[in-house]
Design a protein around this motif. Structure first.
Motif, short mmCIF file in Angstrom:
data_model
loop_
_atom_site.label_atom_id
_atom_site.label_comp_id
_atom_site.label_asym_id
_atom_site.label_seq_id
_atom_site.Cartn_x
_atom_site.Cartn_y
_atom_site.Cartn_z
N ASP A 1 8.18 -31.15 -86.62
CA ASP A 1 9.06 -32.27 -86.92
C ASP A 1 9.37 -33.09 -85.67
OD1 ASP A 1 11.62 -33.74 -87.55
OD2 ASP A 1 11.35 -32.71 -89.45
N SER A 2 9.16 -34.41 -85.75
CA SER A 2 9.34 -35.29 -84.60
C SER A 2 10.79 -35.44 -84.17
CB SER A 2 8.76 -36.68 -84.90
OG SER A 2 9.46 -37.30 -85.97
N ARG A 3 11.71 -34.99 -85.02
CA ARG A 3 13.14 -35.10 -84.70
C ARG A 3 13.64 -33.95 -83.83
NH1 ARG A 3 15.11 -35.36 -90.81
NH2 ARG A 3 13.52 -33.71 -90.84
N VAL A 4 12.73 -33.02 -83.49
CA VAL A 4 13.12 -31.84 -82.70
C VAL A 4 12.29 -31.80 -81.42
CG1 VAL A 4 13.59 -29.37 -82.80
CG2 VAL A 4 13.53 -30.68 -84.92
N PRO A 5 12.61 -32.63 -80.43
CA PRO A 5 11.87 -32.64 -79.16
C PRO A 5 12.31 -31.45 -78.30
CG PRO A 5 13.64 -34.24 -79.07
CD PRO A 5 13.69 -33.64 -80.44
N ILE A 6 11.52 -30.43 -78.24
CA ILE A 6 12.01 -29.12 -77.79
C ILE A 6 12.49 -29.13 -76.35
CG2 ILE A 6 11.28 -26.73 -77.35
CD1 ILE A 6 9.69 -26.96 -80.01
#
Length: 231
Positions: free
Chosen positions: A92-97
């Protein structure tokens, strides 16, 4: 010119796993061209690694991230890598680790797959992070409103299928989802199932857990707050 310790270990790993002398020679050749050695790891045991992730996530949530210009760090990393943690995360692109934990490049060895489950390729990647890069922690990181888990909940409860190879993801996640549970329960359950499965399905990781070199833990990233809730 001296090899970096990271590249020497990587060459040994390639040879021992039958990936070929040519590949190992390429790795060693790159090390000779670069010279120097990898940056020291930021943590040397599981407790320190978890503390760094928690502190970084707290900075991120508070809007006090400390990561600045990274040109010098990028050049340093041409000599090798010494990540202190491995994160198995969703695509998911909303979770930039790295951003979520306020960590500079080189600190986290990231494995990403929709639904953050450990298939054979993911296990191989994590084994490399443990056996060669000597990471101290594995974090399975789910997140709220996960589309892959949501599709799996619908599949388990109503038999709803999805097109193409996406169904393969759903089928792989399905054993971790219980009929009748909510999406949030399924997301946490999927994380916990993979925390248990990783050392059970990998002798490399399982042995490292037994020796105390590494811990395997789980967390859920909350999209609306930015906070990682460890489970």
């Amino acid at each position: 010119m001296a090899h970096s310790s990271d590249s020497v270990d990587r060459g040994k790993f390639l040879r021992s796993t039958g990936l070929g002398l040519a590949a190992a020679a390429l790795v060693d050749g790159e090390a000779m061209a670069a010279g120097g050695g990898a940056p020291a790891p930021a943590a040397s045991n599981p407790e320190q690694a978890l503390a760094l992730l928690k502190a970084g996530n707290s900075r991120f949530v508070a809007g006090n991230s400390t990561c600045g210009p990274l040109t010098a760090r990028r050049m340093e990393l041409t000599q090798g890598q010494s990540p202190f943690a491995i994160v198995l995360g969703c695509s998911d692109s909303r979770v930039p680790i790295e951003t979520v934990f306020d960590q500079v490049p080189g600190h986290i060895f990231v494995v990403r797959l929709a639904g953050n489950f450990a298939d054979a390729n993911g296990l191989g990647s994590m084994e490399y992070g443990v056996a060669v890069l000597k990471a101290s922690l594995i974090l399975v990181l789910g997140h709220t409103a996960c589309g892959a888990v949501d599709a799996t909940v619908k599949y388990v409860n109503q038999g709803t299928t999805v097109p193409g190879h996406i169904q393969g993801l759903v089928t792989a996640i399905a054993p971790a989802v219980k009929k009748g549970e909510s999406l949030d329960e399924a997301i946490a359950g999927n994380v916990k199932a993979n925390v248990a499965a990783i050392p059970a399905n990998s002798s490399i990781i399982g042995d490292a857990v037994k020796s105390g070199q590494i811990r395997v833990i789980g967390g859920v990233y909350e999209l609306h707050t930015g906070k990682v809730r460890f489970v």
